[in-house]
Scaffold this active site. Sequence first.
Site, PDB file in Angstrom:
ATOM      1  CG  HIS A  61      -4.874   4.399  -7.083  1.00 57.53           C
ATOM      2  ND1 HIS A  61      -5.753   3.898  -6.161  1.00 57.53           N
ATOM      3  CD2 HIS A  61      -3.787   3.585  -7.042  1.00 57.53           C
ATOM      4  CE1 HIS A  61      -5.232   2.822  -5.587  1.00 57.53           C
ATOM      5  NE2 HIS A  61      -4.034   2.620  -6.100  1.00 57.53           N
ATOM      6  CE  LYS A  70     -10.359   8.452  -7.930  1.00 54.19           C
ATOM      7  NZ  LYS A  70      -9.249   7.684  -7.346  1.00 54.19           N
ATOM      8  CE1 TYR A 129     -11.862   6.698  -3.320  1.00 56.84           C
ATOM      9  CE2 TYR A 129     -13.330   4.846  -2.946  1.00 56.84           C
ATOM     10  CZ  TYR A 129     -12.098   5.444  -2.805  1.00 56.84           C
ATOM     11  OH  TYR A 129     -11.096   4.789  -2.148  1.00 56.84           O
ATOM     12  CG  ASP A 167      -1.684   0.815  -4.606  1.00 54.92           C
ATOM     13  OD1 ASP A 167      -1.783   0.994  -5.837  1.00 54.92           O
ATOM     14  OD2 ASP A 167      -2.642   0.968  -3.827  1.00 54.92           O
TER      15      ASP A 167
END
Length: 189
Positions: A61, A70, A129, A167
């Site tokens: 992603h 992140k 995250y 995905d």
Amino acid sequence: MSENYTIKNNEEIKEFNLTTYEDNRGFFYEAYSKTLSDSINVQFKQDSVSYSKKGVVRGLHYQWAEPMGKLVQVISGRIIDYAVDIRDSSRSYGKHWSYDLSKENRKCIWIPPGYAHGFEALEDSIVLYKCTAYYNPDAEGAINFYDKAFGIKTYFSPDRAIISEKDRTACSFFEYSKNPRFLWEIQDK
């Protein structure tokens, strides 16, 4: 917070080893402090948590409008975390790095904007995250985790992985490369 970190085959992705204090009651560690964000010169805007069953594959992603960096760590379980440089013209464009993150090793990884991110859950896992941007569903993208262009050695084959339809049908790296979302100017160092 430990200020110690190692750089693993990439000058921008940083692997932090969090100092842990253990005794007969259990353990304690600082998962985050301002010292850590100062060391990578970022401000975090959002914390997100995901739970993944063993065999789940998430990613790869990225977010292009207000790109998202992140800081990733595992609260419970174990994952193999992946970052792929998707900045057009970068010296490492299309290369990937992998990191073993677990409750036991208490490491966290800084993945800067311009990298696609994903992971495989080797155990049932809870992942935290810290993000430098708010999630923007109108500016998110995905590149297929199983694209052979990356050469990622996976633990779970596509037919064994638990993966979202989004995905599974994500674009190939070749398709992404036709219209890259991250343009990067090579700088002399």
